[in-house]
Structure formats: C-alpha cells, structure tokens
Design an enzyme around this catalytic site. Sequence first.
Site, PDB file in Angstrom:
ATOM      1  NE  ARG A  70      -2.063  -1.544   3.113  1.00 18.60           N
ATOM      2  CZ  ARG A  70      -2.367  -2.155   4.679  1.00 18.60           C
ATOM      3  NH1 ARG A  70      -3.713  -1.351   5.067  1.00 18.60           N
ATOM      4  NH2 ARG A  70      -1.198  -3.066   5.768  1.00 18.60           N
ATOM      5  CE  LYS A  96       0.988  -2.693   8.921  1.00 16.92           C
ATOM      6  NZ  LYS A  96      -0.537  -2.184  10.012  1.00 16.92           N
ATOM      7  CE1 TYR A 127      -5.510   1.988  10.539  1.00 13.46           C
ATOM      8  CE2 TYR A 127      -4.155   1.635   8.111  1.00 13.46           C
ATOM      9  CZ  TYR A 127      -5.609   2.192   9.098  1.00 13.46           C
ATOM     10  OH  TYR A 127      -6.464   1.253   8.441  1.00 13.46           O
ATOM     11  CG  HIS A 151      -1.590  -0.752  15.251  1.00 10.30           C
ATOM     12  ND1 HIS A 151      -3.039  -1.463  15.542  1.00 10.30           N
ATOM     13  CD2 HIS A 151      -1.026  -1.830  13.790  1.00 10.30           C
ATOM     14  CE1 HIS A 151      -4.100  -1.227  13.688  1.00 10.30           C
ATOM     15  NE2 HIS A 151      -3.100  -1.528  13.180  1.00 10.30           N
ATOM     16  CD  GLU A 156      -3.366   2.897  15.361  1.00 12.46           C
ATOM     17  OE1 GLU A 156      -2.811   3.262  14.523  1.00 12.46           O
ATOM     18  OE2 GLU A 156      -2.579   3.033  16.588  1.00 12.46           O
ATOM     19  CB  SER A 175     -12.047  -3.214  10.417  1.00  9.55           C
ATOM     20  OG  SER A 175     -10.782  -2.480  10.657  1.00  9.55           O
ATOM     21  NE  ARG A 223     -21.722  -4.302  14.790  1.00 11.30           N
ATOM     22  CZ  ARG A 223     -21.802  -4.074  14.157  1.00 11.30           C
ATOM     23  NH1 ARG A 223     -21.876  -2.545  14.209  1.00 11.30           N
ATOM     24  NH2 ARG A 223     -20.977  -4.299  12.786  1.00 11.30           N
ATOM     25  CB  SER A 262     -18.232 -12.580  23.501  1.00  9.80           C
ATOM     26  OG  SER A 262     -16.240 -12.568  23.920  1.00  9.80           O
ATOM     27  CB  VAL A 294     -11.490  -8.980  20.602  1.00  9.36           C
ATOM     28  CG1 VAL A 294     -12.495  -9.509  20.404  1.00  9.36           C
ATOM     29  CG2 VAL A 294     -10.096  -9.087  21.074  1.00  9.36           C
ATOM     30  CB  VAL A 330      -8.396  -9.708  11.904  1.00  4.87           C
ATOM     31  CG1 VAL A 330      -8.165  -8.152  11.021  1.00  4.87           C
ATOM     32  CG2 VAL A 330      -8.651 -11.083  11.246  1.00  4.87           C
ATOM     33  CB  ALA A 331      -7.147  -8.690  17.747  1.00  8.00           C
ATOM     34  CG  ASP A 349      -4.019  -4.550  13.905  1.00  9.70           C
ATOM     35  OD1 ASP A 349      -4.744  -5.091  15.130  1.00  9.70           O
ATOM     36  OD2 ASP A 349      -4.436  -3.471  13.212  1.00  9.70           O
ATOM     37  CB  VAL A 399      -0.727 -11.236   7.915  1.00 11.28           C
ATOM     38  CG1 VAL A 399      -0.399 -10.054   7.271  1.00 11.28           C
ATOM     39  CG2 VAL A 399      -0.421 -13.068   7.745  1.00 11.28           C
ATOM     40  CG  ASN A 415       1.150  -6.322   6.445  1.00 14.91           C
ATOM     41  OD1 ASN A 415       1.242  -7.297   6.655  1.00 14.91           O
ATOM     42  ND2 ASN A 415       2.130  -5.655   5.477  1.00 14.91           N
TER      43      ASN A 415
HETATM   44  N1  LIG Z   1      -4.599  -7.450  10.754  1.00 13.38           N
HETATM   45  C1  LIG Z   1      -4.420  -6.655  10.068  1.00 13.38           C
HETATM   46  O1  LIG Z   1      -3.669  -6.995   8.690  1.00 13.38           O
HETATM   47  C2  LIG Z   1      -5.879  -5.546  10.146  1.00 13.38           C
HETATM   48  C3  LIG Z   1      -5.798  -5.834  12.048  1.00 13.38           C
HETATM   49  N2  LIG Z   1      -7.471  -4.797  12.061  1.00 13.38           N
HETATM   50  C4  LIG Z   1      -7.534  -5.223  13.732  1.00 13.38           C
HETATM   51  O2  LIG Z   1      -8.540  -5.423  13.123  1.00 13.38           O
HETATM   52  C5  LIG Z   1      -9.406  -5.277  15.315  1.00 13.38           C
HETATM   53  C6  LIG Z   1     -11.126  -5.487  14.574  1.00 13.38           C
HETATM   54  O3  LIG Z   1     -11.509  -4.163  14.114  1.00 13.38           O
HETATM   55  P1  LIG Z   1     -12.835  -3.578  14.158  1.00 13.38           P
HETATM   56  O4  LIG Z   1     -13.490  -4.672  14.055  1.00 13.38           O
HETATM   57  O5  LIG Z   1     -12.396  -2.835  12.927  1.00 13.38           O
HETATM   58  O6  LIG Z   1     -12.567  -2.961  15.984  1.00 13.38           O
HETATM   59  P2  LIG Z   1     -14.404  -2.533  16.161  1.00 13.38           P
HETATM   60  O7  LIG Z   1     -14.192  -1.897  17.059  1.00 13.38           O
HETATM   61  O8  LIG Z   1     -15.306  -2.739  14.787  1.00 13.38           O
HETATM   62  O9  LIG Z   1     -14.947  -4.212  16.939  1.00 13.38           O
HETATM   63  C7  LIG Z   1     -14.437  -5.333  17.654  1.00 13.38           C
HETATM   64  C8  LIG Z   1     -15.253  -5.625  18.529  1.00 13.38           C
HETATM   65  O10 LIG Z   1     -15.018  -6.545  19.567  1.00 13.38           O
HETATM   66  C9  LIG Z   1     -16.094  -6.305  20.711  1.00 13.38           C
HETATM   67  N3  LIG Z   1     -15.247  -6.856  21.805  1.00 13.38           N
HETATM   68  C10 LIG Z   1     -14.537  -5.490  22.512  1.00 13.38           C
HETATM   69  N4  LIG Z   1     -14.653  -7.049  23.828  1.00 13.38           N
HETATM   70  C11 LIG Z   1     -14.908  -8.050  23.804  1.00 13.38           C
HETATM   71  C12 LIG Z   1     -14.399  -9.429  24.245  1.00 13.38           C
HETATM   72  N5  LIG Z   1     -13.710  -9.702  25.035  1.00 13.38           N
HETATM   73  N6  LIG Z   1     -15.107 -10.715  23.317  1.00 13.38           N
HETATM   74  C13 LIG Z   1     -16.392 -10.354  22.094  1.00 13.38           C
HETATM   75  N7  LIG Z   1     -16.153  -8.886  22.335  1.00 13.38           N
HETATM   76  C14 LIG Z   1     -15.552  -8.509  22.734  1.00 13.38           C
HETATM   77  C15 LIG Z   1     -16.525  -5.187  20.499  1.00 13.38           C
HETATM   78  O11 LIG Z   1     -17.748  -4.995  21.195  1.00 13.38           O
HETATM   79  C16 LIG Z   1     -16.945  -4.894  18.996  1.00 13.38           C
HETATM   80  O12 LIG Z   1     -18.292  -4.692  18.374  1.00 13.38           O
HETATM   81  C17 LIG Z   1      -8.098  -4.309  15.784  1.00 13.38           C
HETATM   82  O13 LIG Z   1      -7.245  -4.965  16.546  1.00 13.38           O
HETATM   83  C18 LIG Z   1      -7.673  -3.578  14.313  1.00 13.38           C
HETATM   84  O14 LIG Z   1      -7.238  -2.890  15.016  1.00 13.38           O
HETATM   85  C19 LIG Z   1      -7.894  -3.932  11.091  1.00 13.38           C
HETATM   86  C20 LIG Z   1      -6.896  -4.145   9.667  1.00 13.38           C
HETATM   87  C21 LIG Z   1      -7.068  -5.274   9.679  1.00 13.38           C
HETATM   88  C1  LIG Z   2      -5.482  -1.654  10.124  1.00 10.92           C
HETATM   89  C2  LIG Z   2      -3.672  -2.140  10.221  1.00 10.92           C
HETATM   90  O1  LIG Z   2      -2.789  -1.844  10.591  1.00 10.92           O
HETATM   91  C3  LIG Z   2      -3.684  -2.858   8.783  1.00 10.92           C
HETATM   92  O2  LIG Z   2      -4.483  -1.468   7.630  1.00 10.92           O
HETATM   93  O3  LIG Z   2      -2.805  -3.025   8.098  1.00 10.92           O
HETATM   94 MG   LIG Z   3      -2.287  -4.153  11.026  1.00 11.15          MG
END
Ligand SMILES: NC(=O)C1=CN([C@@H]2O[C@H](COP(=O)(O)OP(=O)(O)OC[C@H]3O[C@@H](n4cnc5c(N)ncnc54)[C@H](O)[C@@H]3O)[C@@H](O)[C@H]2O)C=CC1
Ligand SMILES: CC(=O)C(=O)O
Ligand SMILES: [Mg+2]
Length: 372
Positions: free
Chosen positions: A15, A75, A94, A96, A118, A134, A203, A220, A239, A267-268, A270, A298, A300
């Site tokens: 990106r 990043k 970003y 993190h 973020e 996301s 939600r 949960s 989450v 996915v979480a 990061d 991964v 990213n």
């Molecule tokens: N690996 C990657 O490339 C990417 C990672 N992400 C990450 O994905 C994760 C989720 O992001 P979003 O969906 O945008 O966040 P969001 O804020 O839209 O959703 C998170 C959800 O987790 C829920 N939650 C919190 N604690 C919980 C628990 N103990 N049990 C069950 N649910 C719980 C919340 O109520 C919320 O609905 C973040 O860490 C974000 O940084 C996002 C984009 C890319």
């Molecule tokens: C959100 C994030 O860390 C990414 O898009 O890589």
């Molecule tokens: Mg990331």
Amino acid sequence: MKIGCVREIKPQEYRVGLTPSAAQEAVAHGHAVLIEAGAGIGSGFTDADYTAAGAQIAADAAAVWAAAEMVVKVKEPQPGERAMLRPGQVLFTYLHLAPDPAQTHDLLASGATCIAYETVTDRKGGLPLLAPMSEVAGRLAPQVGAWALQKANGGRGVLLGGVPGVRPAHVVIIGGGVVGTAAARVAAGMGAHVTVLDRSIPRLSYLDDVFMGRLTTQYSDRAATAELVATADMVIGAVLIPGAAAPKLVTRAMLKTMKPGAVLVDVAIDQGGCFETSHPTTHENPIYEVDGVIHYCVANMPGAVARTATQALGNATLPFVLALADKGWRRACLEDAHLLDGLNVHAGRLTCAPVGAALGLPVISGVEALGL
Ligand SMILES: NC(=O)C1=CN([C@@H]2O[C@H](COP(=O)(O)OP(=O)(O)OC[C@H]3O[C@@H](n4cnc5c(N)ncnc54)[C@H](O)[C@@H]3O)[C@@H](O)[C@H]2O)C=CC1
Ligand SMILES: CC(=O)C(=O)O
Ligand SMILES: [Mg+2]
C-alpha cells in the site's frame, strides 16, 4: 506545508499513504507534495501519475524524511524510519503502539508529533480511519482461513460451504464490529455455518437483524468461547478495545480441545492478538502450527490487496490530511476532538491512555499536549 510520502518497507506491504488523487487535492490546497520514487508502484500508481498530479518525486526515503513537515504513511514506522523522525515533524499513519514498546520508545525519543489512524474517532463512536482496512481484512479473513483449511496447508481439509449431503464448516467469529461483520458476510456467503460472539448486546441485535437467520449470535464470555472454539473449523479473532492491547480470549488450554487442523485467523494481531498462542506473521510466511491448530496472524492483511486497500484508505484519510496540512496539527486537533483522539505521541510525551496502561508509561491528555 511540505507533505511527504515514502515507499512502505514492511515486508510484503504494497500500500501507499497518498494516492495520486490525494496528492492532487493537496497541491490544489497550495501544499508541496514529495513522493519517494516508486512509492505507489505496489498499488499500481507510477511516478508519472504523481508528477501529473503536481507532486515532486524524491530519489529516496531519506530525502522525503529530511524535507517533509508531515509524513503520511500506511504502516507503523520501521526502526530505520524512526531514526529519521525529528522534533516538530508530524507523522500520520497506523501505529498500534500498545503491543510495541520498542516503537513507542523510539517515537517518544524522536520528539515528533505522531497521530495514529487507528485511534481517530467519529461522532458515532466509530474509528473512521481503521474501518476501511477492517472492511478489507474482514473480507479477507474467511478467504485466507479457507486456504489454510486445505490439507496441503496443514488444515483439516474442510470446504467452507460443504456440499449437498455434507455439513459446511463452522466459522466462529469473536468480535462483531467492522472486521467481524465483514468476515461474517463473506463466510456466510461461502456457505459456512457462522457464529458471532460479542460483548455488546446492541451489536449482537444489529447482527441478528441484518443477517436474518444466516448466522447465530452469542454473548461473549469464557464458557461460550470455550464451548464454541471446541466445535469450530475456523475461529476469526476480531475484537478491539480501542488503543489497548487485545484481550487473550482463546487460551493455550483451549487449543487442546480443538479439532486437529482447525484454523485460527487472528485479525486483532496488530493490537497484540486475541489468542494466547498468536504471534505476528508476514504475507511471505503467514501460517504456523501450535498443538495441531493452524494460526494465521498477518498484521497487515490489507497489504495483500494493495490496490483496493490503498484507495479505500486514501478516501478516508484525505479530509484529515488536508485539515492537518491546511491548519497545522495544533489548530486541526484543537478544532476537531476526533482528530485529537488520534494523537498518541507529542514532543516526547505519550498522549493515548490505553497505550500508557498497556505499557506502564505515564500519559498526558491530548488537551495538555495542545498546551491548553
Ligand atoms: N491484521 C490486520 O491487517 C488488520 C487488523 N485490524 C484489527 O482488527 C481488530 C478489530 O477491528 P474492528 O472490527 O475495526 O473493531 P470494532 O471496534 O469495529 O469491533 C470490535 C468489536 O469487538 C468487540 N469486543 C470487545 N471486547 C470483546 C470481547 N471480550 N469479546 C467479544 N467481543 C469483544 C466490541 O464490542 C466490538 O464490537 C482491531 O484490532 C484492528 O486493529 C483491522 C484491520 C487490518
Ligand atoms: C489496520 C492495519 O494495521 C492495517 O491495515 O495494516
Ligand atoms: Mg496492522
């Protein structure tokens, strides 16, 4: 303002922080835009596209870091990039920081002003600069998980949608926010049986309404998580507690109850990951196995679909880039409390409370950082 954009150097990250159309908007606002040669290639944008948009091309990253008053990236800055940050410079990307003490230390030492995509908020309680990625990562999660479930990749050899007479895979999604909802849509669309866990009852109600019986929702807690993980073919960790380190919801002990060859997609990751056994991986080497369970972690994921992801990210960041450039970071944050929520580090001080809590470091408020 002199706005700089460098080529991403994280492994397999294609990106770019500014698209040619974003550069054109910034130039139209009277700013100078400096792009590192080749920065857009991974997303399909040539240097000529940027030149046509009115940007200048710099031979290397060092020239961009030296000249730019604000650097716009994707990043978190890598160690060599952190060494080029300077006091008074603005970094918009970003970060993190909660799971990353080394980066936090370097950003504090740099004296720069670092605004994290973020943790920028919006009026509805959302995270407008995290949401587009996301959406992408959520849609990708069942796709990469389905690949990992294939026998040759170590998975249990289960087809997500099953076939007539054979049950589909059970996909359990922990966290029903932006990632979780996008993942649920794709997994259900591929024919999987989907269960979503969340702590937010509004939600869960929303998901129940929107999916009209295409998925099951569950509150949960530890017991529900343990029970569902044991039946899952794929678990997607989605989450988020904004800014904070992700809670470890799937323990190592739970792995022993899982089906051999089941897949975890964290996915979480990061934010440190929500499975105890997760550690970050790269697109080059995305999976590893613990106790017979395949992990995909991964950090990213959107980098895999760089063209789509760059455009989606650029659409969301552009108004903030323009506000920061037009007004300077101080007035832009003063006039927009949601942008101020993005401020994580300023002049050697940490300004994001959940990062401070995760790393045991002192914080000041964003308002204090503004000198108010
Ligand atoms: N690996 C990657 O490339 C990417 C990672 N992400 C990450 O994905 C994760 C989720 O992001 P979003 O969906 O945008 O966040 P969001 O804020 O839209 O959703 C998170 C959800 O987790 C829920 N939650 C919190 N604690 C919980 C628990 N103990 N049990 C069950 N649910 C719980 C919340 O109520 C919320 O609905 C973040 O860490 C974000 O940084 C996002 C984009 C890319
Ligand atoms: C959100 C994030 O860390 C990414 O898009 O890589
Ligand atoms: Mg990331």
